[in-house]
Design an enzyme around this catalytic site. Structure first.
Site, PDB file in Angstrom:
ATOM      1  CG  ASP A   1      -1.499   1.274   1.614  1.00 53.34           C
ATOM      2  OD1 ASP A   1      -2.227   1.794   0.750  1.00 53.34           O
ATOM      3  OD2 ASP A   1      -1.253   1.786   2.719  1.00 53.34           O
TER       4      ASP A   1
ATOM      5  CG  ASP B   1      -1.505   7.708   0.133  1.00 51.22           C
ATOM      6  OD1 ASP B   1      -2.267   7.439  -0.813  1.00 51.22           O
ATOM      7  OD2 ASP B   1      -0.556   8.501   0.055  1.00 51.22           O
TER       8      ASP B   1
ATOM      9  N   GLY C   1     -10.182   7.028  -1.482  1.00 48.41           N
ATOM     10  CA  GLY C   1     -10.369   7.691  -2.778  1.00 48.41           C
ATOM     11  C   GLY C   1     -10.746   9.143  -2.579  1.00 48.41           C
TER      12      GLY C   1
ATOM     13  NE  ARG D   1     -10.462  10.389   2.227  1.00 43.62           N
ATOM     14  CZ  ARG D   1      -9.293   9.973   1.721  1.00 43.62           C
ATOM     15  NH1 ARG D   1      -8.394  10.841   1.282  1.00 43.62           N
ATOM     16  NH2 ARG D   1      -9.025   8.688   1.650  1.00 43.62           N
TER      17      ARG D   1
ATOM     18  CB  THR E   1      -2.045   2.758  -3.742  1.00 46.58           C
ATOM     19  OG1 THR E   1      -2.470   3.977  -3.119  1.00 46.58           O
ATOM     20  CG2 THR E   1      -1.676   3.064  -5.193  1.00 46.58           C
ATOM     21  CB  THR E   2      -7.187   3.998  -2.463  1.00 41.29           C
ATOM     22  OG1 THR E   2      -7.437   2.734  -1.854  1.00 41.29           O
ATOM     23  CG2 THR E   2      -8.486   4.673  -2.813  1.00 41.29           C
ATOM     24  CB  THR E   3      -3.187   7.501  -3.742  1.00 40.11           C
ATOM     25  OG1 THR E   3      -3.135   8.926  -3.839  1.00 40.11           O
ATOM     26  CG2 THR E   3      -1.916   6.920  -4.342  1.00 40.11           C
TER      27      THR E   3
ATOM     28  CG  ASN F   1      -1.270  11.543  -5.906  1.00 38.72           C
ATOM     29  OD1 ASN F   1      -1.015  12.535  -6.605  1.00 38.72           O
ATOM     30  ND2 ASN F   1      -2.442  11.380  -5.322  1.00 38.72           N
TER      31      ASN F   1
HETATM   32  C1  XBP Z   1      -5.180   6.267   0.584  1.00 42.78           C
HETATM   33  C2  XBP Z   1      -6.396   6.878   0.015  1.00 42.78           C
HETATM   34  C3  XBP Z   1      -6.241   7.961  -1.009  1.00 42.78           C
HETATM   35  C4  XBP Z   1      -5.460   9.129  -0.413  1.00 42.78           C
HETATM   36  C5  XBP Z   1      -5.658  10.383  -1.228  1.00 42.78           C
HETATM   37  O1  XBP Z   1      -4.763   5.328  -0.359  1.00 42.78           O
HETATM   38  O2  XBP Z   1      -7.488   6.469   0.365  1.00 42.78           O
HETATM   39  O3  XBP Z   1      -7.545   8.393  -1.355  1.00 42.78           O
HETATM   40  O4  XBP Z   1      -5.975   9.386   0.885  1.00 42.78           O
HETATM   41  O5  XBP Z   1      -5.276  10.158  -2.578  1.00 42.78           O
HETATM   42  P1  XBP Z   1      -3.894   4.012   0.073  1.00 42.78           P
HETATM   43  P2  XBP Z   1      -6.275  10.614  -3.739  1.00 42.78           P
HETATM   44  O6  XBP Z   1      -3.813   3.947   1.590  1.00 42.78           O
HETATM   45  O7  XBP Z   1      -4.656   2.842  -0.519  1.00 42.78           O
HETATM   46  O8  XBP Z   1      -2.539   4.229  -0.554  1.00 42.78           O
HETATM   47  O9  XBP Z   1      -6.748  12.005  -3.426  1.00 42.78           O
HETATM   48  O10 XBP Z   1      -5.452  10.540  -5.003  1.00 42.78           O
HETATM   49  O11 XBP Z   1      -7.387   9.600  -3.697  1.00 42.78           O
HETATM   50 MG    MG Z   2      -2.949   3.243   3.261  1.00 41.70          MG
END
Ligand code: XBP
Ligand code: MG
Length: 261
Positions: free
Chosen positions: A8, A10, A51, A55, A121-123, A127
């Site tokens: 993952d 973030d 996401g 969010r 990852t969701t980001t 990024n």
């Molecule tokens: C974390 C998330 C993401 C980030 C923000 O992703 O949920 O949404 O908070 O990035 P992960 P975006 O823990 O799966 O890495 O604004 O690009 O969504």
């Molecule tokens: Mg995370």
């Protein structure tokens, strides 16, 4: 037999949320002339939804019923989120968000041991690319066979889709992999795709439910600065159950002892 590590981003590779993403969201709101302010405390609640676009919508629905949404709300949110992503990648390029302790060491050890690497990852993909480039160098992009990120799948974490996508793209069996996550949403996504998962917490996720994790630590640890063990059930058989430095030997011990494999 452990063959691949899937990370993952973030909260796991780097502590990006409070001082990174959150700051970028607020900068985007200001640029768009909105009086929205995601405080560190409110953001902790908003992280329940993964996401950025999802969010923002969650925030509008639960905290800003007063907001007069434009006719095309999806487009409004997408455009606002694109502004945020610009601010976030600019913030990353200032070098103000480092990898967490032990991450670069573990990635190098994994490569030296011939383990395959992936990201789930969701980001937003940009990024991830900029985080890797600004912390490890542009050549490190090639370390990861697959980067599964953001909207590449319809359902974000805690749905397992992003892990299923990465497993398919790598052509690998979930039982040959180990996932690394920081949140309950991420753990559920990894477990839903059949992966064992090691959790390293942060201030936003420390009190979440990590049932099903192989172990729960407060980081990856460094030589001389081991990580604390919050739940080390699976570590009981290893010599370092009080404090650990996450290295390949520990990961192999953890996964070989895992009854699910
Ligand atoms: C974390 C998330 C993401 C980030 C923000 O992703 O949920 O949404 O908070 O990035 P992960 P975006 O823990 O799966 O890495 O604004 O690009 O969504
Ligand atoms: Mg995370």
């Amino acid at each position: 037999m452990l063959e691949a590590l899937i990370f993952d981003v973030d909260g796991t590779l780097a502590d990006t949320e409070r001082d990174g993403h959150r700051v970028a969201y607020n900068a985007a709101f200001t640029e768009a002339g909105l009086d929205w302010d995601w405080t560190a405390s409110l953001y902790g609640e908003l992280l329940a939804v993964t996401g950025g676009k999802e969010r923002i919508r969650y925030y509008l629905e639960h905290w800003r019923q007063d907001f007069r949404a434009p006719a095309d709300l999806d487009r409004f949110i997408a455009e606002l989120h694109a502004i945020k992503t610009r601010h976030y990648t600019e913030l990353l390029r200032t070098g103000s968000i480092p990898l967490r302790p032990g991450v670069e060491r573990l990635l190098c050890e994994a490569r030296a041991a011939g383990l395959r690497l992936g990201i789930a990852t969701t980001t937003t993909p940009a990024n991830v690319e900029v985080l890797i480039e600004t912390t490890l160098g542009v050549q490190a992009r090639a370390w990861f066979e697959v980067i599964g990120a953001g909207d590449i799948v319809a359902a974000k974490k805690p749905a397992p889709d992003i892990y299923d996508y990465v497993l398919r793209a790598m052509g690998i069996d979930p039982h040959s992999c180990l996932a690394f996550e920081d949140s309950s949403n991420g753990l559920r996504a990894a477990r839903g795709a059949g992966l064992a998962c090691l959790v390293t917490v942060n201030d936003y996720t420390r009190d979440q439910d990590f049932s099903g994790a192989l172990a729960v630590l407060d980081g990856f640890g460094e030589r001389g600065r081991p990580a604390g063990v919050l739940d080390g059930t699976a570590l009981a058989g290893t010599p370092r159950s009080g404090e650990v430095v996450v290295d390949i030997a520990l990961l192999r011990a953890l996964t070989s002892a895992d009854p699910d494999r």
